[in-house]
Design an enzyme around this catalytic site. Structure first.
Site, PDB file in Angstrom:
ATOM      1  N   LYS A 135      93.140  -0.663   7.765  1.00 14.99           N
ATOM      2  CA  LYS A 135      94.485  -0.836   7.171  1.00 14.99           C
ATOM      3  C   LYS A 135      94.550  -0.869   5.628  1.00 14.99           C
ATOM      4  O   LYS A 135      94.873   0.137   5.017  1.00 14.99           O
ATOM      5  CB  LYS A 135      95.167  -2.059   7.772  1.00 14.99           C
ATOM      6  CG  LYS A 135      95.507  -1.841   9.249  1.00 14.99           C
ATOM      7  CD  LYS A 135      96.498  -2.850   9.767  1.00 14.99           C
ATOM      8  CE  LYS A 135      97.047  -2.449  11.127  1.00 14.99           C
ATOM      9  NZ  LYS A 135      96.341  -3.013  12.277  1.00 14.99           N
ATOM     10  N   ASP A 137      86.504  -8.204  13.691  1.00 18.03           N
ATOM     11  CA  ASP A 137      87.519  -7.170  13.475  1.00 18.03           C
ATOM     12  C   ASP A 137      88.425  -7.636  12.339  1.00 18.03           C
ATOM     13  O   ASP A 137      89.305  -8.467  12.528  1.00 18.03           O
ATOM     14  CB  ASP A 137      88.318  -6.944  14.767  1.00 18.03           C
ATOM     15  CG  ASP A 137      89.418  -5.882  14.592  1.00 18.03           C
ATOM     16  OD1 ASP A 137      89.724  -5.527  13.436  1.00 18.03           O
ATOM     17  OD2 ASP A 137      89.961  -5.425  15.619  1.00 18.03           O
ATOM     18  N   PHE A 153      93.845  -7.796  19.564  1.00 20.17           N
ATOM     19  CA  PHE A 153      94.212  -6.387  19.434  1.00 20.17           C
ATOM     20  C   PHE A 153      93.107  -5.653  18.691  1.00 20.17           C
ATOM     21  O   PHE A 153      92.720  -6.052  17.603  1.00 20.17           O
ATOM     22  CB  PHE A 153      95.542  -6.200  18.697  1.00 20.17           C
ATOM     23  CG  PHE A 153      95.962  -4.750  18.649  1.00 20.17           C
ATOM     24  CD1 PHE A 153      96.554  -4.141  19.751  1.00 20.17           C
ATOM     25  CD2 PHE A 153      95.717  -3.966  17.520  1.00 20.17           C
ATOM     26  CE1 PHE A 153      96.905  -2.792  19.728  1.00 20.17           C
ATOM     27  CE2 PHE A 153      96.065  -2.614  17.496  1.00 20.17           C
ATOM     28  CZ  PHE A 153      96.666  -2.035  18.597  1.00 20.17           C
TER      29      PHE A 153
HETATM   30  C1  LIG Z   1      95.835  -2.374  13.538  1.00 18.22           C
HETATM   31  C2  LIG Z   1      94.619  -2.973  14.100  1.00 18.22           C
HETATM   32  C3  LIG Z   1      93.665  -2.179  14.777  1.00 18.22           C
HETATM   33  C4  LIG Z   1      93.864  -0.699  15.044  1.00 18.22           C
HETATM   34  O1  LIG Z   1      93.925   0.034  13.857  1.00 18.22           O
HETATM   35  P1  LIG Z   1      94.457   1.560  13.904  1.00 18.22           P
HETATM   36  O2  LIG Z   1      94.237   2.048  12.486  1.00 18.22           O
HETATM   37  O3  LIG Z   1      95.883   1.515  14.301  1.00 18.22           O
HETATM   38  O4  LIG Z   1      93.624   2.301  14.878  1.00 18.22           O
HETATM   39  C5  LIG Z   1      92.516  -2.794  15.241  1.00 18.22           C
HETATM   40  N1  LIG Z   1      92.311  -4.109  15.051  1.00 18.22           N
HETATM   41  C6  LIG Z   1      93.198  -4.901  14.413  1.00 18.22           C
HETATM   42  C7  LIG Z   1      92.899  -6.356  14.234  1.00 18.22           C
HETATM   43  C8  LIG Z   1      94.393  -4.368  13.939  1.00 18.22           C
HETATM   44  O5  LIG Z   1      95.290  -5.152  13.336  1.00 18.22           O
END
Ligand SMILES: *Cc1c(COP(=O)(O)O)cnc(C)c1O
Length: 371
Positions: free
Chosen positions: A246, A217, A130
């Site tokens: 986050k 990521d 994701f």
């Molecule tokens: C939540 C998340 C995203 C996206 O972040 P947003 O602030 O919602 O755009 C991207 N990568 C990972 C691994 C995530 O957990």
């Protein structure tokens, strides 16, 4: 039928919170909930942390926003702090995880054209990953239901199974357009999937051999949650690019794309930007967050608390026939069920605990505050 004023992109539970303190949230009827989700790994310092509240109020009373057309002293300070902690060279600030990943994807493409001299730069991404909801990041995401109906997707991605080094080697042999790997050190949304301990080391080696960028990521796994400030620090390697968001602002929107070496020289004036990104308010909040995590040793605390919570689960339900596996890395905690248990999010709310069910409805995910 009347159309709701908010687009129905979320299935929400019927509870609204009006106050939070530490690990607790209070709803509009005065009920108290233990927050084991933290606004999805965002409020790592818990709710209303005094250091963050003070930093926000203080900054808001001076200046909230000026734009990146001017020097922003606390953005500079935050960048220096993050580069010190991460071993990276510099930072681009946006406002979310998706924006941090967009910056990484754009960086990889420019690297491909300018350094690798590749016409169609391609990024390896993983199954069940994701990376966000913008067009490029949802194209990178390994979940068909996030993509369905949004075609044409952004091209330039090739997919491999997660935690499968041989699959990456096969791509290396067959695809001369590859310029980078984008991967989560621990997959969050697909249910806290923890790869082999040397997975990132092997990816680092493959990237070195092929002059690819290793782009991690850490939007969910970063900011202390895994037991190190960044999860790759368990592996003693450095990526070329790392993204986070986050937990960085404890609720104030901010995202960061950090880069090192050649990758740090790719995004130059005119190639990328953000009006809000790294504004004085979000940087004041993030500086308070980063300093608190480091000064109070909250990375170590994440390991201690995570192991203690998981030991408790093992003892109480480890042998239950509905439990397939209980796993964690720090405070990324999962109870994998043998059958879908989506209703647990509702039932636990009734019991006064906030958690989330992900990974196709089979993984109870907990991301409690580091405090
Ligand atoms: C939540 C998340 C995203 C996206 O972040 P947003 O602030 O919602 O755009 C991207 N990568 C990972 C691994 C995530 O957990």
């Amino acid at each position: 039928m009347a159309v709701e004023a908010i687009m129905s992109t979320y299935n929400r539970l019927s509870v609204a919170f009006e106050r939070g303190e530490g690990s607790w949230l209070y709803d509009t009827d005065g009920n108290k909930y233990l927050d084991a989700l933290c606004g999805i790994a965002v409020c790592g310092l818990g709710h209303s942390h005094p250091a963050v509240t003070h930093a926000i109020c203080d900054q808001a009373s001076n200046v909230i926003h000026t734009s990146n057309l001017y020097t922003i002293p606390n953005q500079q300070q935050l960048a220096e702090r993050l580069t010190q902690i991460s071993g990276m060279d510099n930072v681009f600030f946006g406002n979310s995880g998706a924006e941090a990943n967009e910056a990484a994807i754009k960086l990889a493409r420019r690297y491909g054209h300018a350094v690798k001299k590749v016409e169609n730069p391609t990024i390896i991404v993983m199954e069940n990953s994701f990376h966000g909801r913008t067009m490029a990041t949802l194209s990178a995401t390994g979940n068909r239901s996030a993509q369905a109906g949004f075609e044409p997707l952004v091209s330039g991605f090739v997919r491999a199974p997660y935690d499968d080094v041989d699959a990456i080697k096969a791509i290396a042999e067959n695809n001369p357009n590859v310029v980078a790997i984008l991967v989560e050190p621990i997959q969050g949304e697909s249910g806290i999937q923890i790869p082999a301990p040397d997975y990132l080391n092997k990816l680092r080696d493959i990237c070195d051999e092929n002059e690819w960028l290793l782009m991690l990521d850490e939007v969910q796994s970063g900011n202390g949650r895994s037991g190190k400030y960044f999860a790759y620090q368990h592996n003693d390697i450095l990526p070329d690019v790392v993204t986070t968001a986050k937990g960085l602002g404890n609720g104030v929107p901010i995202g960061a794309c950090l880069a090192r070496g050649t990758a740090a020289k790719i995004l130059i004036a005119g190639t990328h930007g953000s009006t809000y990104g790294g504004n004085p308010l979000s940087c004041a909040a993030a500086l308070a967050v980063v300093n608190t995590i480091m000064d109070e040793n909250l990375c170590e605390r994440a390991t201690e608390l995570g192991n203690k919570i998981v030991a408790g689960f093992e003892e109480q339900i480890g042998h239950a026939d509905y439990v397939k596996e209980i796993r964690n890395k720090g405070l990324l905690i999962a109870i994998e069920l043998t059958e879908a248990g989506t209703e647990l999010a509702v039932l636990s709310k009734v019991k006064g605990i906030l958690l989330n069910v992900t990974g196709g409805g089979k993984v109870v995910r907990m991301l409690p505050p580091l405090t």
